[in-house]
Design an enzyme around this catalytic site. Structure first.
Site, mmCIF file in Angstrom:
data_model
loop_
_atom_site.group_PDB
_atom_site.id
_atom_site.type_symbol
_atom_site.label_atom_id
_atom_site.label_comp_id
_atom_site.label_asym_id
_atom_site.label_seq_id
_atom_site.Cartn_x
_atom_site.Cartn_y
_atom_site.Cartn_z
ATOM 1 C CD GLU A 5 18.467 59.621 39.809
ATOM 2 O OE1 GLU A 5 17.673 59.917 38.897
ATOM 3 O OE2 GLU A 5 19.305 60.416 40.254
ATOM 4 C CD GLU A 54 23.683 60.235 38.863
ATOM 5 O OE1 GLU A 54 22.959 61.236 38.672
ATOM 6 O OE2 GLU A 54 23.483 59.134 38.322
HETATM 7 C C1 GBH Z 1 20.234 62.092 37.476
HETATM 8 O O1 GBH Z 1 18.877 62.217 37.805
HETATM 9 C C2 GBH Z 1 20.437 60.928 36.548
HETATM 10 O O2 GBH Z 1 20.783 59.761 37.257
HETATM 11 C C3 GBH Z 1 21.485 61.202 35.495
HETATM 12 O O3 GBH Z 1 21.440 60.215 34.515
HETATM 13 C C4 GBH Z 1 21.270 62.574 34.917
HETATM 14 O O4 GBH Z 1 22.114 62.857 33.836
HETATM 15 C C5 GBH Z 1 21.489 63.573 36.020
HETATM 16 O O5 GBH Z 1 20.607 63.340 37.059
HETATM 17 C C6 GBH Z 1 21.286 65.036 35.601
HETATM 18 O O6 GBH Z 1 19.944 65.273 35.308
HETATM 19 O O7 GBH Z 1 11.811 66.602 33.174
HETATM 20 O O8 GBH Z 1 11.035 68.252 34.744
HETATM 21 O O9 GBH Z 1 10.160 65.988 34.820
HETATM 22 C C7 GBH Z 1 18.559 63.310 38.677
HETATM 23 C C8 GBH Z 1 17.074 63.344 39.006
HETATM 24 C C9 GBH Z 1 14.975 63.188 37.947
HETATM 25 C C10 GBH Z 1 16.244 65.135 37.689
HETATM 26 C C11 GBH Z 1 14.169 63.549 36.725
HETATM 27 C C12 GBH Z 1 15.419 65.543 36.465
HETATM 28 C C13 GBH Z 1 13.299 65.283 35.377
HETATM 29 C C14 GBH Z 1 12.544 66.518 35.689
HETATM 30 N N1 GBH Z 1 16.297 63.717 37.844
HETATM 31 N N2 GBH Z 1 14.083 64.959 36.575
HETATM 32 S S1 GBH Z 1 11.308 66.845 34.518
#
Ligand code: GBH
Length: 450
Positions: A172, A357
């Site tokens: 990502e 994922e």
């Molecule tokens: C994945 O990201 C990751 O690869 C994994 O490590 C993680 O555990 C899993 O998802 C579950 O979250 O804090 O409101 O700014 C998924 C995409 C991008 C979703 C970052 C959450 C943060 C939102 N992620 N996003 S915020």
């Protein structure tokens, strides 16, 4: 005439790879063991106020010590594959130079343990735990980090050159660029649009350098990149242009350079959107030859799917489907079908796809082993994956996120994504109902239609 009702159960193709995923910082713990250096997530988690519940990467799910029984657990569930990541600071404690053999040995033991159990390793090289000294030198905002990443990748290909693994370069790059460098909610906690734009290019360049190193190494196995993609739905006819722009920022900014060898002209430098960085400054980062490196042919494209977004006419991302307890996650299983079909149509030259994922968190932070929400989520998404395969998508595998409850980044230990419950006091593992159900899906290579 000739029409057949769809089969129930929905069968997956022979050889479809079923797995579950974790990442190093989220499960390993033991952050100072055996010569591991500090990563940006150690620093970030130690900074007051950054992690919701104040937890750190220690002990997380203590997987660095419990790896062997965790492999037995994976085998007991009947999974064919396990996706994990390598902690770069275990391999090169300062991010460059000498190899820390004890770190390499840990992953060698893990891989050998998987192979002994007949489980396929899918190995992510970078799941966000950059060695802190590289951040001190500018992190992904500087070009040198791409070169360091290529060197580190080459070390791992050499160390595991005999292993028929699925290698994933970077997990990502969008999340690191936007959440780590644009909004500062993840490590390294920077809020700077220009650094965020640079972090995109340098991560993709690092990906390309790793692919080059992989081909040069002659290592067995296959290689790809893991992109989190987000179907974008306009909420009205007037919202169409803004939705096109959001799609550029969220998806095409990563897909186009990797698969087509060019950046989309509409992602950077224009409002609205979350990355209105300076377009000319961005172009200056892209040196002759970079896009050839970035678009080197891949064996597999790894897709991470959590949900969708809506966009209004002002370009705001809005809620069009209900969220899980992760407020950013709008749950819409049909979005997975839409995404896979869009990839088929828009990127006909893409390699086979694998979902690396997909999952949801438990409704409460205490966690539970009775998780009908997760079971229904997985069932609905697998149905959509099967539909896409029927309609011509080359989807070769699926990894649920996550094998274990773990350290969920800024949410700390308070958000549980595991198929398997972890008691964080005792580190006891208990498969949730969804894990038992997933195990039956894996054994049948099929999911029920209803
Ligand atoms: C994945 O990201 C990751 O690869 C994994 O490590 C993680 O555990 C899993 O998802 C579950 O979250 O804090 O409101 O700014 C998924 C995409 C991008 C979703 C970052 C959450 C943060 C939102 N992620 N996003 S915020």
């Amino acid at each position: 005439h000739g029409w057949q009702p769809p089969a129930d159960p929905m069968q997956f193709p022979a050889g479809f790879v079923w797995g579950a995923a974790t990442s190093a910082f989220q499960v390993e713990g033991s952050t100072t063991a055996d010569g591991r250096g500090p990563s940006i997530w150690d620093t970030f988690a130690a900074t007051p106020g950054r992690i919701h519940d104040g937890s750190t990467g220690d002990p997380a799910a203590d997987h660095y010590r419990l790896w062997e029984s965790d492999l037995d657990l994976i085998a007991d569930l009947g999974l064919a594959a396990y996706r994990f990541s390598v902690a770069w600071p275990r391999i090169q404690p300062t991010g460059s130079g000498d190899v820390n053999q004890a770190g390499v040995d840990f992953y060698r033991r893990l891989v050998d343990g998987l192979l002994a159990r007949g489980i396929h390793p899918a190995i992510t090289l970078y799941h966000w735990d950059l060695p802190q000294p590289l951040q001190d030198a500018g992190g992904w905002a500087v070009r040198e980090t791409a070169d360091r990443f290529g060197e580190y990748a080459a070390i791992m290909f050499e160390a595991l050159r005999d292993v028929d693994a699925t290698w994933l370069t970077i997990n990502e790059p969008k999340t690191t660029a936007y959440v780590g460098y644009r909004w500062g909610a993840h490590a390294p906690g920077i809020s700077d649009v220009d650094q965020a734009a640079a972090a995109i290019h340098h991560q993709l360049l690092g990906h390309g350098r790793a692919v080059e190193a992989f081909r040069a190494s002659g290592a067995a196995g296959e290689i790809g990149i893991a992109l989190n993609l987000l179907p974008v739905y306009p909420t009205s006819r007037e919202a169409d242009p803004a939705a096109v722009h959001t799609d550029a920022v969220e998806n095409r900014m990563f897909l186009d350079p990797v698969l087509l060898g060019r950046y989309p002209s509409d992602a950077i430098g224009s409002e609205p959107g979350q990355l209105p960085a300076d377009a000319d400054a961005f172009q200056e980062l892209v040196l002759d030859g970079d896009l050839e490196v970035i678009s080197a042919p891949l064996d597999v494209l790894a897709v991470q799917y959590y949900g969708v977004t809506g966009v209004d006419e002002l370009g705001n991302q809005v809620e069009v489907y209900p969220t899980s307890t992760a407020v950013w996650q709008q749950v819409h299983p049909e979005g997975l079908y839409d995404l896979l079909m869009d990839l088929l149509i828009d990127y006909p030259g893409a390699p086979p796809l694998v979902i690396t994922e997909n999952g949801i968190p438990d409704p409460t932070s205490e966690g539970t082993t009775d998780d009908p929400e997760r079971l229904e989520f997985l069932r609905a998404h697998l149905q959509q994956a099967a539909r896409a395969i029927d309609d011509g998508v080359r989807l070769v595998g699926y990894y649920a996120w996550s094998l274990l409850d773990n350290f969920e980044w800024a949410e700390g230990m308070s958000q549980r994504w595991g198929l398997v419950h972890v008691d964080f006091e005792t580190q006891e593992r208990t498969p949730k109902a969804s894990a038992e159900w997933y195990s039956s899906v894996v054994r049948a290579n099929a999911v029920t239609r209803s």
